[in-house]
Design a protein around this motif. Structure first.
Motif, PDB file in Angstrom:
ATOM      1  N   LEU A   1       7.009  27.927  -8.170  1.00  0.00           N
ATOM      2  CA  LEU A   1       6.496  28.525  -6.937  1.00  0.00           C
ATOM      3  C   LEU A   1       5.212  27.852  -6.474  1.00  0.00           C
ATOM      4  CD1 LEU A   1       7.210  32.315  -7.500  1.00  0.00           C
ATOM      5  CD2 LEU A   1       8.226  30.824  -5.778  1.00  0.00           C
ATOM      6  N   LEU A   2       4.349  27.462  -7.409  1.00  0.00           N
ATOM      7  CA  LEU A   2       3.147  26.731  -7.021  1.00  0.00           C
ATOM      8  C   LEU A   2       3.515  25.387  -6.398  1.00  0.00           C
ATOM      9  CD1 LEU A   2       0.741  27.514 -10.009  1.00  0.00           C
ATOM     10  CD2 LEU A   2       0.682  28.459  -7.695  1.00  0.00           C
ATOM     11  N   SER A   3       4.590  24.784  -6.911  1.00  0.00           N
ATOM     12  CA  SER A   3       5.056  23.535  -6.322  1.00  0.00           C
ATOM     13  C   SER A   3       5.665  23.765  -4.946  1.00  0.00           C
ATOM     14  CB  SER A   3       6.087  22.868  -7.251  1.00  0.00           C
ATOM     15  OG  SER A   3       5.477  22.381  -8.418  1.00  0.00           O
TER      16      SER A   3
ATOM     17  N   LEU B   1       0.827  -1.196   0.000  1.00  0.00           N
ATOM     18  CA  LEU B   1       0.000   0.000   0.000  1.00  0.00           C
ATOM     19  C   LEU B   1       0.868   1.255   0.000  1.00  0.00           C
ATOM     20  CD1 LEU B   1      -3.050   0.487   0.008  1.00  0.00           C
ATOM     21  CD2 LEU B   1      -2.915   0.771   2.480  1.00  0.00           C
ATOM     22  N   ILE B   2       1.978   1.209   0.703  1.00  0.00           N
ATOM     23  CA  ILE B   2       2.894   2.352   0.743  1.00  0.00           C
ATOM     24  C   ILE B   2       3.487   2.615  -0.641  1.00  0.00           C
ATOM     25  CG2 ILE B   2       5.154   3.092   1.597  1.00  0.00           C
ATOM     26  CD1 ILE B   2       4.365   1.894   4.311  1.00  0.00           C
ATOM     27  N   ILE B   3       3.826   1.543  -1.371  1.00  0.00           N
ATOM     28  CA  ILE B   3       4.360   1.718  -2.727  1.00  0.00           C
ATOM     29  C   ILE B   3       3.333   2.425  -3.610  1.00  0.00           C
ATOM     30  CG2 ILE B   3       5.147   0.524  -4.811  1.00  0.00           C
ATOM     31  CD1 ILE B   3       6.251  -1.672  -2.981  1.00  0.00           C
ATOM     32  N   GLY B   4       2.077   1.983  -3.494  1.00  0.00           N
ATOM     33  CA  GLY B   4       1.027   2.619  -4.280  1.00  0.00           C
ATOM     34  C   GLY B   4       0.810   4.069  -3.903  1.00  0.00           C
ATOM     35  N   ILE B   5       0.851   4.361  -2.598  1.00  0.00           N
ATOM     36  CA  ILE B   5       0.615   5.733  -2.154  1.00  0.00           C
ATOM     37  C   ILE B   5       1.766   6.637  -2.563  1.00  0.00           C
ATOM     38  CG2 ILE B   5       1.672   5.880   0.142  1.00  0.00           C
ATOM     39  CD1 ILE B   5      -1.967   6.807  -0.591  1.00  0.00           C
ATOM     40  N   VAL B   6       2.962   6.079  -2.701  1.00  0.00           N
ATOM     41  CA  VAL B   6       4.114   6.853  -3.189  1.00  0.00           C
ATOM     42  C   VAL B   6       3.872   7.314  -4.626  1.00  0.00           C
ATOM     43  CG1 VAL B   6       6.527   6.653  -3.918  1.00  0.00           C
ATOM     44  CG2 VAL B   6       5.857   5.926  -1.624  1.00  0.00           C
ATOM     45  N   PHE B   7       3.384   6.415  -5.473  1.00  0.00           N
ATOM     46  CA  PHE B   7       3.058   6.802  -6.850  1.00  0.00           C
ATOM     47  C   PHE B   7       1.911   7.809  -6.874  1.00  0.00           C
ATOM     48  CE2 PHE B   7       5.778   3.405  -8.083  1.00  0.00           C
ATOM     49  CZ  PHE B   7       6.117   3.640  -9.407  1.00  0.00           C
ATOM     50  N   PHE B   8       0.975   7.655  -5.959  1.00  0.00           N
ATOM     51  CA  PHE B   8      -0.121   8.606  -5.845  1.00  0.00           C
ATOM     52  C   PHE B   8       0.419   9.997  -5.508  1.00  0.00           C
ATOM     53  CE2 PHE B   8      -4.195  10.110  -3.860  1.00  0.00           C
ATOM     54  CZ  PHE B   8      -5.000   9.898  -4.967  1.00  0.00           C
ATOM     55  N   GLY B   9       1.404  10.037  -4.636  1.00  0.00           N
ATOM     56  CA  GLY B   9       2.044  11.300  -4.274  1.00  0.00           C
ATOM     57  C   GLY B   9       2.787  11.922  -5.442  1.00  0.00           C
ATOM     58  N   LEU B  10       3.436  11.093  -6.260  1.00  0.00           N
ATOM     59  CA  LEU B  10       4.113  11.606  -7.450  1.00  0.00           C
ATOM     60  C   LEU B  10       3.109  12.223  -8.419  1.00  0.00           C
ATOM     61  CD1 LEU B  10       6.692   8.734  -8.096  1.00  0.00           C
ATOM     62  CD2 LEU B  10       7.210  11.069  -7.356  1.00  0.00           C
ATOM     63  N   GLY B  11       1.942  11.590  -8.535  1.00  0.00           N
ATOM     64  CA  GLY B  11       0.897  12.147  -9.388  1.00  0.00           C
ATOM     65  C   GLY B  11       0.443  13.502  -8.895  1.00  0.00           C
ATOM     66  N   ARG B  12       0.299  13.642  -7.590  1.00  0.00           N
ATOM     67  CA  ARG B  12      -0.100  14.929  -7.003  1.00  0.00           C
ATOM     68  C   ARG B  12       0.977  15.983  -7.240  1.00  0.00           C
ATOM     69  NH1 ARG B  12      -2.330  17.337  -2.301  1.00  0.00           N
ATOM     70  NH2 ARG B  12      -1.571  19.491  -2.331  1.00  0.00           N
ATOM     71  N   ALA B  13       2.236  15.599  -7.050  1.00  0.00           N
ATOM     72  CA  ALA B  13       3.329  16.558  -7.189  1.00  0.00           C
ATOM     73  C   ALA B  13       3.424  17.105  -8.610  1.00  0.00           C
ATOM     74  CB  ALA B  13       4.652  15.901  -6.786  1.00  0.00           C
ATOM     75  N   PHE B  14       3.292  16.242  -9.598  1.00  0.00           N
ATOM     76  CA  PHE B  14       3.408  16.690 -10.982  1.00  0.00           C
ATOM     77  C   PHE B  14       2.151  17.402 -11.468  1.00  0.00           C
ATOM     78  CE2 PHE B  14       7.165  14.132 -10.994  1.00  0.00           C
ATOM     79  CZ  PHE B  14       7.961  14.665 -12.013  1.00  0.00           C
ATOM     80  N   LEU B  15       1.043  17.259 -10.736  1.00  0.00           N
ATOM     81  CA  LEU B  15      -0.159  18.019 -11.083  1.00  0.00           C
ATOM     82  C   LEU B  15      -0.059  19.458 -10.607  1.00  0.00           C
ATOM     83  CD1 LEU B  15      -3.088  18.293 -12.082  1.00  0.00           C
ATOM     84  CD2 LEU B  15      -3.838  17.443  -9.841  1.00  0.00           C
ATOM     85  N   SER B  16       0.431  19.649  -9.388  1.00  0.00           N
ATOM     86  CA  SER B  16       0.519  21.000  -8.837  1.00  0.00           C
ATOM     87  C   SER B  16       1.505  21.820  -9.655  1.00  0.00           C
ATOM     88  CB  SER B  16       0.973  20.954  -7.370  1.00  0.00           C
ATOM     89  OG  SER B  16       2.277  20.452  -7.269  1.00  0.00           O
ATOM     90  N   GLY B  17       1.054  22.958 -10.116  1.00  0.00           N
ATOM     91  CA  GLY B  17       1.931  23.832 -10.895  1.00  0.00           C
ATOM     92  C   GLY B  17       1.936  23.563 -12.377  1.00  0.00           C
TER      93      GLY B  17
END
Length: 394
Positions: free
Chosen positions: A336-338, A91-107
């Motif tokens: 800056l948004l990031s 689950l942690i591996i999946g949530i890490v990819f989820f976090g990468l998706g969020r990071a590249f969306l912001s900004g």
């Protein structure tokens, strides 16, 4: 904003909204318990924290569209991983990819659309564009949350995963066809080092940007506590047959968020002083409203106070995003948004540690009271710091 831009924003956040009313429950059904929930969400925050600034720099250097497509790819991969996970490590591996998706969306997507609107209408339209963007986001999240709440839990939220992937593909298709990117000077985008230096110089030169980051950190403490624990807390106040209210409440909350953003966008905030005054006031009220949620012991009271928090958040978001975009340049906007999202995730990490340590002793209501109070204190402190700048009288 053009009609197609509003549709793209709406669909993108409709997909995000599908999981909001059930995200904690989704994690709990795939290997989490109540205590490890904060830890798993903490890994998400750490991932976003580590990748936020590099993803923003990447968007400024390589293009907003490319960064956005990477975000979509990471989200798709994370959904597959988390769905098939039945223990904490997977689950942690999946949530890490989820976090990468969020990071590249912001900004990326926001910068793409805001810069197009500024190119067509000028900086004077920034508040209206910011408001329209936030309204489209909230409308998508509200309707997505409503549908996500009513979708039945079939085989570990399988329907939620499938619908999220379908919407993701539709957003990619529309973005490829209709979104136009205004590239910045390639001379200024040669290396990661030069782009980082440009962003750091801007942060160092503009004290107001640093104060915004402090406020974002403060308000995010409240948001992390609410987003992590509102579902388990609300389910203690309703019967199993009333679980459809999760979606209803989430939709109403984001409806309030949308209304707050819409109404604030109609207020003239052409000068910085007024923007700051609105911002500080409503970040303080945001923290205090979470304290109101903490003392509710009926479903109706919880629902009304939850909607109040979301409405105040929608109001605060407009001056916050207007201030950020007015102080940024096109060459550093995504970065800056990031960075602002990075400060939000730093608050999430701190909150996850505090929640994991204290949740069993002070329960969810105690966590809400503590985090709401911290948010209000930080906002007051930030307003005092800004007063030291003689250019502003807040």
């Amino acid at each position: 904003m053009t009609g197609i831009q509003k549709i793209i924003i709406f669909l993108n956040y409709f997909g995000v909204g599908l999981f909001i009313p059930v995200l904690s429950l989704f994690l709990l059904s795939h290997g989490c318990n109540l205590q490890s929930l904060a830890i798993v969400v903490g890994f998400y925050s750490v991932t976003v924290m580590i990748s936020e600034v590099p993803s923003g720099l990447y968007a400024d250097m390589k293009g907003r569209k490319t960064a956005f497509y990477l975000s979509c790819a990471f989200v798709a991969a994370s959904l597959f991983m988390m769905y098939f996970a039945q223990n904490i490590p997977l689950l942690i591996i999946g949530i890490v990819f989820f976090g990468l998706g969020r990071a590249f969306l912001s900004g990326s997507l926001d910068s793409l659309i805001i810069e197009d609107c500024i190119h067509r209408n000028g900086d004077a339209a920034l508040s209206a564009v910011t408001s329209a963007n936030l309204v489209s986001q909230c409308a998508g999240i509200a309707i997505g949350s409503l549908i996500g709440g009513f979708l039945p839990n079939v085989s570990g939220y399988f329907l939620h995963v499938i619908l999220r992937l379908i919407v993701l593909l539709a957003v990619i298709f529309l973005s490829a066809l209709f979104l136009k990117e205004f590239t910045t000077s390639k001379e200024k985008q040669k290396t990661l080092i030069s782009q980082t230096h440009m962003m750091m110089t801007l942060l160092k030169r503009k004290r107001q940007l640093r104060i915004i980051m402090l406020c974002i950190f403060g308000s995010s403490i409240t948001l992390f506590a609410l987003e992590t624990y509102w579902q388990p807390q609300f389910t203690t106040l309703i019967s199993p047959k009333q679980h459809y209210l999760l979606g209803v409440l989430c939709a109403c909350g984001y409806g309030g968020n949308m209304l707050g953003s819409f109404l604030t966008g109609r207020i003239k905030m052409s000068d910085q002083v007024r923007r700051w005054r609105y911002y500080f006031l409503f970040v303080v009220l945001l923290g205090l409203s979470l304290c109101i949620v903490a003392v509710q012991n009926t479903a109706l009271g919880f629902m009304l106070s939850f909607i109040l928090v979301q409405t105040i958040l929608g109001i605060a978001n407009v001056p916050e995003q207007t201030l950020l975009n007015s102080l940024a340049s096109n060459e550093t906007r995504a970065s800056l948004l990031s960075v602002s999202s990075l400060f939000s995730q730093l608050a999430g990490i701190l909150s996850s540690i505090i929640c994991a340590l204290l949740i069993l002793n002070i329960e969810v209501s105690g966590v809400f009271l503590l985090m709401g109070s911290l948010s209000a204190i930080i906002a007051v402190t930030a307003s005092l710091l800004l007063k030291l700048d003689q250019k502003f009288e807040v």
